[in-house]
Write an enzyme that holds these catalytic residues in place. Structure first.
Site, PDB file in Angstrom:
ATOM      1  N   GLU A   1      23.235  28.491  31.144  1.00  0.00           N
ATOM      2  CA  GLU A   1      23.412  30.042  31.087  1.00  0.00           C
ATOM      3  C   GLU A   1      21.901  30.723  30.975  1.00  0.00           C
ATOM      4  OE1 GLU A   1      26.200  31.410  31.398  1.00  0.00           O
ATOM      5  OE2 GLU A   1      27.448  29.398  31.263  1.00  0.00           O
TER       6      GLU A   1
ATOM      7  N   CYS B   1      20.430  39.390  27.884  1.00  0.00           N
ATOM      8  CA  CYS B   1      20.554  38.859  29.350  1.00  0.00           C
ATOM      9  C   CYS B   1      21.190  39.653  30.126  1.00  0.00           C
ATOM     10  CB  CYS B   1      21.077  37.353  29.337  1.00  0.00           C
ATOM     11  SG  CYS B   1      22.332  37.305  28.594  1.00  0.00           S
TER      12      CYS B   1
END
Length: 489
Positions: A219, A253
């Site tokens: 991820e 993010c």
């Protein structure tokens, strides 16, 4: 007088061996055991919320309680509840091939746990982004070893101290950097490794894990674009993008890194963003709601990106409250900053910012904006601000990203029905909801034959004339089908 012996601390390899031995000796856990483990993880977080908030504030320097509670505590709970609610259904062995079953061949798919899962987490949300995948792995029936980031050392130590109060080491253990640094942890022979972090570090983790053929879910991050359509309410879009960039001080993010705005609307957009920042932050240095950059190294990185762009000719527009001098290294606070007219060779166009900085690019036609997005690695998400129109469909068809979010920040996190993950350089694999259960289980095909004939006998020599006729009959059937396909309009 006898000197009391000091109990030895097991090495990470010994911890892995113990977890694997426990997994094999206890067998696949049933739903009640899995639900109990996930519930204990939730209790570990909820029982110690205030200690977690305090640790996070100490790690960051300045971080609002609301951010820590909403993101790192509450942010775990919804999906873990969803896992507990649905895991019985997801665990169920399912039969397939009704006709084959009637003929004597029974085919099923089991969803078995993998074994021991390693979880490596980042520093920006060190609780949510380690505990949520860990809870998902527990729901899938695995044992878990967790290594949170060494950057948030206070929070990591707290989690490591709390874990033994809720879990035996054979179920879940949390390690500090002193017990295992990143390369050591990534090199362990897990049954699956789950990593959240930057693309650069993710590439190294995948390389190390690959030496042991350990499958890895990555991820990662990326430079997320926000595309403002001509149909958008410009003021609303600017306000929401401005707010999105400042969540956790821009250290998310999923934050937008750059905005593509119609050329005729650029000045108005910039004005709206700056007005929003001035309203939100009348003061910054003493503002407990304004999240500090995590450490000196990252502070230098963000300031360096701004300085590099300005030196190359970019225009900087930032909000510095009256009487304050920013950026301020002592508090690691950087003012909310827009960069315009950024030259193509500026570092800020290539490197993920992870700070309170937005780059604004004007575009003439939507195709120009999409070409700009597609000339760069696939982002974790693409933001769209505008109507649900043909251009919105065009953006979805023409780009590749982990997700698409329209008109607000991280809508794909609402509920647990959508998978979360990147594509290409922004990640591999997904979790949340059923996608997470699938990541941490193996879809295991099981077949049982009651056929009087043997497939092995049909495929092994010697081959008889009847074998040749059977093969030719199958080949002829597929050739006829292929001829009909080619002759149809």
């Amino acid at each position: 007088m006898a000197v009391p012996s000091v109990p030895s601390v097991p090495s990470v390899t010994e911890l892995l061996d113990r977890q694997r031995a426990a997994f094999l000796s206890d067998g696949i856990p049933g739903p009640a055991t899995r639900i109990d483990r996930v519930s204990r993880l939730q209790s570990m977080i909820l029982d110690n919320t205030e200690a977690i908030v305090t640790a996070l504030a100490e790690d960051f320097g300045t971080r609002a309680r609301e951010v820590s509670v909403l993101a790192d505590v509450v942010g775990c709970m919804g999906d873990l509840e969803y896992q507990k609610k649905h895991l019985r259904s997801w665990m169920r062995t399912r039969s397939h091939g009704w006709l084959l079953n009637r003929s004597g061949l029974r085919q099923r798919i089991r969803h078995d746990p993998l074994g021991v899962v390693g979880v490596m987490g980042p520093w920006n949300f060190p609780v949510q982004l380690t505990m949520l995948p860990s809870g998902t792995a527990l729901a899938a029936g695995n044992r878990v070893m967790v290594r949170p980031s060494e950057v948030t050392a206070v929070t990591t130590q707290l989690l490591a101290d709390l874990a033994p109060q809720y879990f035996p080491a054979g179920e879940m253990t949390i390690l500090t950097d002193e017990q295992a640094d990143g390369p050591t942890f990534a090199s362990l022979g897990f049954d699956h490794l789950f990593f959240t972090g930057s693309p650069a570090v993710g590439a190294l983790v995948a390389q190390v894990a690959g030496k042991n053929l350990v499958p890895a879910t990555l991820e990662l991050g990326g430079k997320n674009p926000a595309v403002v359509d001509r149909s958008a309410d410009l003021s609303r879009a600017a306000q929401r993008i401005a707010a999105s960039r400042m969540i956790n001080g821009g250290q998310v993010c999923m934050c937008p890194d750059y905005v593509l705005v119609p050329e005729e609307s650029q000045d108005a957009f910039v004005g709206e963003v700056m007005a929003q920042w001035r309203k939100a932050f009348p003061h910054i240095l003493s503002n407990g709601d304004y999240t500090s950059v995590i450490n000196d190294r990252h502070y230098d990185h963000v300031v360096g990106l701004i300085d590099d762009a300005v030196e190359l000719g970019a225009r900087r527009s930032h909000h510095v409250p009256s009487g304050e001098e920013l950026p301020d290294r002592a508090t690691r606070k950087i003012p909310p900053t827009l960069l315009l007219g950024v030259p193509g060779d500026a570092k800020v166009n290539r490197e993920e910012i992870f700070g309170p900085v937005l780059v604004v690019h004007p575009y003439r036609e939507l195709s120009d904006a999409l070409d700009y997005v597609n000339a760069r690695p696939h982002p974790l998400t693409v933001y769209w601000y505008g109507a649900d129109n043909e251009r919105y469909d065009q953006l979805q068809r023409a780009t590749r990203s982990g997700s698409v979010n329209a008109n607000d920040f991280t809508l794909n996190f609402i509920g647990s029905d959508l998978p979360f993950g990147g594509v290409g350089r922004s990640g591999t694999g997904a979790y949340r909801g059923r996608a997470g259960f699938a990541t941490f289980t193996h879809a295991r095909g099981v077949a049982f034959s009651r056929w009087p004939v043997s497939l092995a006998r049909l495929m092994a020599p010697p081959f008889s004339r009847s074998d040749a006729r059977l093969v030719n009959l199958q080949l002829a059937a597929f050739r006829r089908r292929n001829r009909r396909r080619k002759s149809s309009p």
